[in-house]
Design an enzyme around this catalytic site. Sequence first.
Site, PDB file in Angstrom:
ATOM      1  N   ASP A 146      44.093  22.156  53.987  1.00  0.00           N
ATOM      2  CA  ASP A 146      42.781  21.705  53.513  1.00  0.00           C
ATOM      3  C   ASP A 146      42.903  20.856  52.251  1.00  0.00           C
ATOM      4  OD1 ASP A 146      40.719  22.525  55.121  1.00  0.00           O
ATOM      5  OD2 ASP A 146      39.874  23.941  53.678  1.00  0.00           O
ATOM      6  N   LEU A 205      28.868  22.974  54.005  1.00  0.00           N
ATOM      7  CA  LEU A 205      28.155  24.204  53.677  1.00  0.00           C
ATOM      8  C   LEU A 205      28.353  25.220  54.797  1.00  0.00           C
ATOM      9  CD1 LEU A 205      24.798  22.546  52.500  1.00  0.00           C
ATOM     10  CD2 LEU A 205      26.909  22.870  51.198  1.00  0.00           C
TER      11      LEU A 205
END
Length: 395
Positions: A146, A205
Amino acid sequence: MRVLTINCGSSSVRLAVHDVVGNRVTERVRISCGKIGHNEARIKFRAKDANTAENWRYKLETHHQAVHHLLYLLDSEHWLDDVEVVGHRFVHDGGFFSQPVLIGPTARSQLERAARFAPLHMPASLEALDAAAVRLGKLPQYAVFDTHFHHNLPDLAQDTGLPRDFVSHPVRRYGFHGLSCEYVLDWFQSQGPEQLPSRLIVAHLGSGASATAILNGQSVDTTMGLTPVSGLPMATRSGDIDFGAALYVAENLDMTVCALRKLLNENAGLSGLSGLSGDMHELIERVAEQPSARDAVDYFCYHTAKHIAGLTVPLGGLDGIVFTGGIGAGSTEIRERICQRLTHFGLDMRNLKKSGNKAPHLEGAKGTKVFAVRCDENAVIARHVSGLRSTLPNI
Ligand SMILES: Nc1ncnc2c1ncn2[C@@H]1O[C@H](COP(=O)(O)OP(=O)(O)O)[C@@H](O)[C@H]1O
Ligand SMILES: CC(=O)OP(=O)(O)O
Ligand SMILES: [Mg+2]
């Protein structure tokens, strides 16, 4: 090449099998489990060719159980038969890797050392590595990070604010949700040439939440730092807090560093504020009857908008916002509430209600375009693994 990908999120595990030919990544099957640790975890299964989709509710308390169970389900239906290689999402590279890596004994011990920085993710991914080895034998397994997308953050964005004397490798701001950002860039590419907004913010989100400022396709700042506990409020993570307040609480309650880490990772954020749940869907359903659910959702929308506005500084303005992650792609209401606090940027809201990768309106926009995109981190992992397979060292 046939690739199995495993993505351990903080509240979810997602597995997929893709065929990759050149740059073309085609999904054969996906299976995921969300709400891990809740009474009823949800398993979703979809096989593209067979055109089948199924949902089950199941009691899966831990990522360990979830990974084993999902692998078992895929294997028992022969979806793993011709898999040649496995790719895992590892959220943190620990300062050891700047690109995906084929996992041998050295890389494995480095990943173990990096685990302390992301306690909700890294131990689960290490368990997934072992579970895949048990089921698939000696197939090569890769780690895809990531953090990779943020590797060239400007120095100003990498600094932590700690005195230089105290800061040595690997302490710096890394940033996360990079695979999701890469997917968003791929998505713009698929919409046609020159559709990528030059000054873009990706608001991922989900159970973890972050916002990243992307200038002409490059990450220039992001809200998560050395660890994925900072920035926006999250399901169980605090996001940015007054560190003085955290120290005061720890001192008063005689907490160890370990207990403080647990509090900030597992019992803060939406869960801590509401006292009910860290799951946004559940909170939205309880807003009318529970003031603490309303307060937690308000806090989330307010601070997310504030962080998005802050990221316009490194961008020097704003041409586009992409909402993604479970909440970002799924909830029109939350997108609207965040955007209502950002109207001074002159938002073009025509795409605000278009969830999940539907063709957006792109022409004739005035101001900042808003999009909702359902990201697919597994597809990005599959692409990385197949592209680098022949060139990576096994360490
Ligand atoms: N339609 C929706 N409306 C509101 N919240 C949603 C919706 N769909 C998913 N969510 C929320 O998204 C979160 C999970 O996000 P996800 O990205 O799947 O998790 P993870 O961070 O574990 O990968 C949960 O809080 C869930 O309630
Ligand atoms: C980095 C991170 O927080 O990931 P997730 O949203 O999958 O928990
Ligand atoms: Mg996730």
